[in-house]
Design a protein around this motif. Structure first.
Motif, PDB file in Angstrom:
ATOM      1  N   ARG A  92       0.835  -1.212   0.000  1.00  0.00           N
ATOM      2  CA  ARG A  92       0.000   0.000   0.000  1.00  0.00           C
ATOM      3  C   ARG A  92       0.861   1.251   0.000  1.00  0.00           C
ATOM      4  NH1 ARG A  92       2.484   2.157   3.174  1.00  0.00           N
ATOM      5  NH2 ARG A  92       2.537   2.097   5.430  1.00  0.00           N
ATOM      6  N   GLU A 127      -0.588  10.192   8.501  1.00  0.00           N
ATOM      7  CA  GLU A 127       0.471   9.287   8.981  1.00  0.00           C
ATOM      8  C   GLU A 127       0.507   9.294  10.506  1.00  0.00           C
ATOM      9  OE1 GLU A 127       1.571   6.804   7.144  1.00  0.00           O
ATOM     10  OE2 GLU A 127       2.504   8.170   5.712  1.00  0.00           O
ATOM     11  N   HIS A 128       0.687   8.129  11.076  1.00  0.00           N
ATOM     12  CA  HIS A 128       0.715   7.949  12.534  1.00  0.00           C
ATOM     13  C   HIS A 128      -0.587   8.421  13.185  1.00  0.00           C
ATOM     14  CE1 HIS A 128       4.819   6.450  13.251  1.00  0.00           C
ATOM     15  NE2 HIS A 128       5.096   7.086  12.125  1.00  0.00           N
ATOM     16  N   ASP A 145      -3.449   6.355  12.574  1.00  0.00           N
ATOM     17  CA  ASP A 145      -4.353   5.184  12.669  1.00  0.00           C
ATOM     18  C   ASP A 145      -4.474   4.664  14.097  1.00  0.00           C
ATOM     19  OD1 ASP A 145      -1.766   4.046  12.584  1.00  0.00           O
ATOM     20  OD2 ASP A 145      -2.313   2.452  11.159  1.00  0.00           O
ATOM     21  N   TYR A 146      -3.337   4.535  14.784  1.00  0.00           N
ATOM     22  CA  TYR A 146      -3.410   4.015  16.162  1.00  0.00           C
ATOM     23  C   TYR A 146      -3.884   5.086  17.145  1.00  0.00           C
ATOM     24  CZ  TYR A 146       1.315   5.999  16.190  1.00  0.00           C
ATOM     25  OH  TYR A 146       2.394   6.841  16.045  1.00  0.00           O
ATOM     26  N   MET A 149       5.161  -5.527  16.917  1.00  0.00           N
ATOM     27  CA  MET A 149       5.121  -4.160  16.385  1.00  0.00           C
ATOM     28  C   MET A 149       3.712  -3.624  16.652  1.00  0.00           C
ATOM     29  SD  MET A 149       5.726  -1.707  14.116  1.00  0.00           S
ATOM     30  CE  MET A 149       4.920  -0.771  12.815  1.00  0.00           C
ATOM     31  N   CYS A 156       1.604  -1.660  15.517  1.00  0.00           N
ATOM     32  CA  CYS A 156       1.040  -0.882  14.405  1.00  0.00           C
ATOM     33  C   CYS A 156      -0.457  -0.679  14.592  1.00  0.00           C
ATOM     34  CB  CYS A 156       1.296  -1.598  13.085  1.00  0.00           C
ATOM     35  SG  CYS A 156       0.447  -3.174  12.954  1.00  0.00           S
ATOM     36  N   GLY A 157      -0.987   0.277  13.826  1.00  0.00           N
ATOM     37  CA  GLY A 157      -2.444   0.451  13.760  1.00  0.00           C
ATOM     38  C   GLY A 157      -3.001  -0.428  12.652  1.00  0.00           C
ATOM     39  N   MET A 163      -4.161   0.592   9.567  1.00  0.00           N
ATOM     40  CA  MET A 163      -4.182   1.129   8.203  1.00  0.00           C
ATOM     41  C   MET A 163      -3.660   0.161   7.141  1.00  0.00           C
ATOM     42  SD  MET A 163      -2.320   4.456   6.597  1.00  0.00           S
ATOM     43  CE  MET A 163      -0.647   4.095   7.092  1.00  0.00           C
ATOM     44  N   ASP A 164      -2.484  -0.421   7.365  1.00  0.00           N
ATOM     45  CA  ASP A 164      -1.841  -1.191   6.297  1.00  0.00           C
ATOM     46  C   ASP A 164      -2.670  -2.413   5.930  1.00  0.00           C
ATOM     47  OD1 ASP A 164       0.062   0.663   6.865  1.00  0.00           O
ATOM     48  OD2 ASP A 164       1.490  -0.732   7.752  1.00  0.00           O
ATOM     49  N   TYR A 210       8.949   3.391  16.928  1.00  0.00           N
ATOM     50  CA  TYR A 210       7.526   3.441  16.573  1.00  0.00           C
ATOM     51  C   TYR A 210       6.675   3.219  17.824  1.00  0.00           C
ATOM     52  CZ  TYR A 210       3.155   2.261  14.184  1.00  0.00           C
ATOM     53  OH  TYR A 210       1.854   2.222  13.761  1.00  0.00           O
ATOM     54  N   GLY A 249       4.622   6.198   5.693  1.00  0.00           N
ATOM     55  CA  GLY A 249       4.674   5.013   6.545  1.00  0.00           C
ATOM     56  C   GLY A 249       5.240   5.344   7.919  1.00  0.00           C
ATOM     57  N   GLY A 250       5.814   4.346   8.561  1.00  0.00           N
ATOM     58  CA  GLY A 250       6.293   4.502   9.931  1.00  0.00           C
ATOM     59  C   GLY A 250       7.426   5.506  10.051  1.00  0.00           C
TER      60      GLY A 250
HETATM   61  C1  GLA Z   1       3.271   1.770   9.812  1.00  0.00           C
HETATM   62  C2  GLA Z   1       2.166   1.070  10.593  1.00  0.00           C
HETATM   63  C3  GLA Z   1       0.811   1.704  10.344  1.00  0.00           C
HETATM   64  C4  GLA Z   1       0.852   3.207  10.534  1.00  0.00           C
HETATM   65  C5  GLA Z   1       2.040   3.810   9.797  1.00  0.00           C
HETATM   66  C6  GLA Z   1       2.204   5.258  10.117  1.00  0.00           C
HETATM   67  O1  GLA Z   1       3.082   1.582   8.441  1.00  0.00           O
HETATM   68  O2  GLA Z   1       2.122  -0.290  10.239  1.00  0.00           O
HETATM   69  O3  GLA Z   1      -0.157   1.118  11.172  1.00  0.00           O
HETATM   70  O4  GLA Z   1       0.856   3.540  11.885  1.00  0.00           O
HETATM   71  O5  GLA Z   1       3.259   3.148  10.115  1.00  0.00           O
HETATM   72  O6  GLA Z   1       1.132   5.984   9.640  1.00  0.00           O
END
Ligand code: GLA
Length: 391
Positions: free
Chosen positions: A28, A34-35, A37-38, A167, A169-170, A172-173, A223, A337-338
């Motif tokens: 994607r 950015e940052h 989603d979480y 990790m 992450c939120g 989004m991805d 992150y 991205g991250g």
């Molecule tokens: C990484 C995470 C996503 C999001 C982005 C930053 O890609 O996997 O969940 O937080 O960083 O937007």
């Protein structure tokens, strides 16, 4: 079937001698948001025409047998269990993590064979890991008739990354790779998971990714630290308003009012997230009116927020963005991205792409001694089964 899909298919047949289900799962891009989603905010991602292909089939051996055609043809076998541990093989953990989270959710996953390979650049911020997780959860849902919908799948794939890989992450991805639609970006509200497609196809403008070639693993602490810093901001603000559960519930006036009730760094993190949510909304309005110039301006603002307030950029990303600032043929650019490495995303005039890349290459090389890698990407469809009949 394209070349990659045929290669995965023939590797599968050579090793396992059965007829698999063939799945394609894309990486994607994220245009803006950015940052967020979480932090339960807004994002504007899209699936791309770079993907991982997986050939997957059940077996009666009570084993998970995995073969990666990209990763030096590595192979590993793990017995079916009700509790999984990390494998010691980085890529295999994304697969086993999905199986682990499905088991924890109460699904009975039997043995299966899986061969995969792809052209999503790894570690470049294009979500190769989400593409793999999604391909696995999508495939297992079909093989074992789990009847998961795309949102269930995104949640399982995200929790594999959060709880198994480590990790934080939120969503989004995983969401974007599963829900991708040709020529459309997805405006996703990460609080409600409501989403809306916005057309994104222009004759004269395309998406150019510039890879710094700098790699830094997001499983590392930076992150996750940002996430904790945002949680700390929420914790402080919720003492003044107990209804606040995430930064999405905070308005700019309230944050301003309590600026001095928190460490300066926490304030800056929170401010960035609030600003970025506002930018996503504005960017979507610009898309609707076809105003790509103002859309691009929001991308630059996003980058400077990520650089100065959120501090997830790096020297190389900043150089790539700075180079484009004075270029008329680049409408917008930002790290994507991250962060801490990986790619910038640029909206550029299609007809001048070779002049654009030549200038960026030469200036980036002079400033860093490194050579950037370019990818022109198109927006593609989400995780799907590849022509079953031909397989
Ligand atoms: C990484 C995470 C996503 C999001 C982005 C930053 O890609 O996997 O969940 O937080 O960083 O937007």
């Amino acid at each position: 079937m394209n070349r990659l899909q045929s290669e995965v298919m023939s590797s599968f047949k050579r090793r396992f001698n059965s007829k698999p289900l063939l799945i394609s799962s894309p990486g994607r891009v994220n245009l803006i948001g950015e940052h967020t989603d979480y932090n339960n905010g807004f994002v504007l991602p899209a699936a791309i025409d770079k993907s991982i292909t997986l050939a997957i089939s059940p077996n009666s051996a009570k084993m998970i047998r995995l073969h990666s055609v990209d990763m030096n043809n590595e192979y590993c076998e793990i017995p079916i269990s009700d509790k999984y541990k990390k494998t010691g093989i980085h890529w295999a953990d994304y697969v086993i993590g999905v199986v682990d989270q499905l088991s924890i959710a109460g699904f009975n996953i039997g043995g299966f064979d899986c061969v995969f390979g792809g052209d999503v650049p790894i570690g470049a911020g294009l979500s190769s890991s989400a593409a793999l997780e999604n391909g696995v959860v999508f495939g297992l849902s079909k093989l074992f008739a789990l009847d998961l919908n795309l949102i269930d799948m995104a949640r399982i794939a995200m929790s594999a990354e959060n709880n198994f890989v480590g990790m934080q992450c939120g969503i989004m991805d995983q969401f974007a790779s599963l829900h991708g639609k040709q020529n459309s970006v997805i405006k996703l509200d990460c609080k409600t998971l409501d989403f809306e497609y916005f057309p994104f196809a222009f004759d004269d403008v395309c998406i150019l990714l510039c890879d710094t070639t700098v790699r830094r693993s997001l499983t590392g602490s930076d992150y996750n630290t940002r996430r904790q810093e945002c949680d700390l901001g929420v914790h402080v603000l919720s003492q003044f308003d107990p209804s606040i559960q995430s930064l999405r519930d905070v308005n700019p006036e309230l944050l301003q009012l309590h600026k001095y009730d928190m460490f300066e760094v926490i304030y800056r993190r929170c401010k960035y997230v609030l600003d970025e949510n506002i930018r996503v909304e504005a960017a979507c309005d610009h898309l609707l009116t076809g105003n790509l110039k103002d859309f691009g301006a929001k991308m630059y603002e996003s980058h400077y927020g990520l650089k100065n307030d959120y501090e997830v950029s790096c020297k190389e990303l900043d150089i790539l963005v700075d180079i484009t600032e004075t270029m008329d043929d680049v409408l917008g650019a930002r790290m994507m991205g991250g962060g801490f490495g990986g790619c910038t995303i640029n909206l550029v005039k299609r007809e001048n792409i070779s002049d654009i890349t030549a200038k960026i290459r030469s200036e980036y090389h002079s400033a860093t001694g490194k050579d950037p890698v370019f990818h022109v990407v198109n927006i593609g469809s989400g995780t799907h089964i590849v022509d079953d009949e031909m397989a």
